[in-house]
Design a protein around this motif. Sequence first.
Motif, PDB file in Angstrom:
ATOM      1  N   LEU A  26       0.826  -1.206   0.000  1.00  0.00           N
ATOM      2  CA  LEU A  26       0.000   0.000   0.000  1.00  0.00           C
ATOM      3  C   LEU A  26       0.862   1.258   0.000  1.00  0.00           C
ATOM      4  O   LEU A  26       0.487   2.285  -0.566  1.00  0.00           O
ATOM      5  N   LEU A  29       3.478   0.753  -3.883  1.00  0.00           N
ATOM      6  CA  LEU A  29       2.985   0.575  -5.241  1.00  0.00           C
ATOM      7  C   LEU A  29       2.428   1.896  -5.778  1.00  0.00           C
ATOM      8  O   LEU A  29       1.963   2.731  -5.011  1.00  0.00           O
ATOM      9  N   ALA A  32      -3.701   2.966  -7.706  1.00  0.00           N
ATOM     10  CA  ALA A  32      -4.795   2.434  -6.889  1.00  0.00           C
ATOM     11  C   ALA A  32      -5.118   0.992  -7.258  1.00  0.00           C
ATOM     12  O   ALA A  32      -5.459   0.188  -6.385  1.00  0.00           O
ATOM     13  N   ARG A  35      -2.419  -1.246  -5.749  1.00  0.00           N
ATOM     14  CA  ARG A  35      -2.571  -1.264  -4.288  1.00  0.00           C
ATOM     15  C   ARG A  35      -3.732  -2.149  -3.869  1.00  0.00           C
ATOM     16  O   ARG A  35      -3.626  -2.931  -2.915  1.00  0.00           O
ATOM     17  N   ALA A  36      -4.848  -2.053  -4.599  1.00  0.00           N
ATOM     18  CA  ALA A  36      -5.990  -2.904  -4.275  1.00  0.00           C
ATOM     19  C   ALA A  36      -5.647  -4.373  -4.475  1.00  0.00           C
ATOM     20  O   ALA A  36      -6.042  -5.229  -3.682  1.00  0.00           O
ATOM     21  N   VAL A  39      -3.390  -5.545  -1.497  1.00  0.00           N
ATOM     22  CA  VAL A  39      -4.142  -5.679  -0.242  1.00  0.00           C
ATOM     23  C   VAL A  39      -5.058  -6.892  -0.291  1.00  0.00           C
ATOM     24  O   VAL A  39      -5.141  -7.659   0.673  1.00  0.00           O
TER      25      VAL A  39
END
Lengths: 145, 103
Positions: A26, A29, A32, A35-36, A39
């Motif tokens: 998070l 990277l 978005a 990152r998603a 995670v």
Amino acid sequence: MNVAELAVGLLAVAGGGLVALAGLGLLRLPDALTRASAVAKAAALGVVVLLVAVVIRDPSPTVILVVIVIAIAHVVTVPLSGLAIGRAAYRSGTTATEVTGVDEPAELGLVDFGTPTATLQHHPDQPDDDAADDDTQRDHQGGVA
Amino acid sequence: MILVDLALVLVAIGLLAAIYRGLRGPTAADRVVAAELGFIATVCALLLLSIRLEFDAVLDIALVAVLIGFLGTLGLVRLVGPSSAHTGESEAGRAETDGEDSG
């Protein structure tokens, strides 16, 4: 007994390390979408590893039942929420396609959920709806700033 | 037990990363991702506490937290960016979010 306790400790460290790895992704990277992705994968596996540790610590029937319910709920819902986040991020038009590299929906002409913003490919044949254009420009400015 | 404490510290590190990204994140989608990691770190902390305190009732709280985290993420995703502006299927949803933005 000692072996079981050691296994619980090692699995707990593995699960906590996976959550810390999701936090590292998070932070490091660039996008978005990536990152998603980080995670969703790391955190889903981390919770399942911790559930295995809980079962090893106390293998009673009630604990096993609750752990199975938690595992099914978590494994089913986390990819769905990751998909929803990625879809909303792409739809909001703030994902940098030059970083991600591939923009398949725009290349195939499948962008039917509206991404007329500056960072994505703008179709010239698409008529500019004035109300929608105001919406996207305002949201895009808010997203960049 | 020292390993479980170390795992709690690692979960706290992940939660700090989520807090940083939630405060700093450039787009709204980054903040939603940070909120999801916050939910998951909370669930992990509950599971580690059930191991650490040897108290199985915390597992029920973890189950509720998993389900509420999913619903909360779906609710936050609706607030990201322009909703489906060029599809006819969710005009009601678009009008609803526009009303929330103007209000």
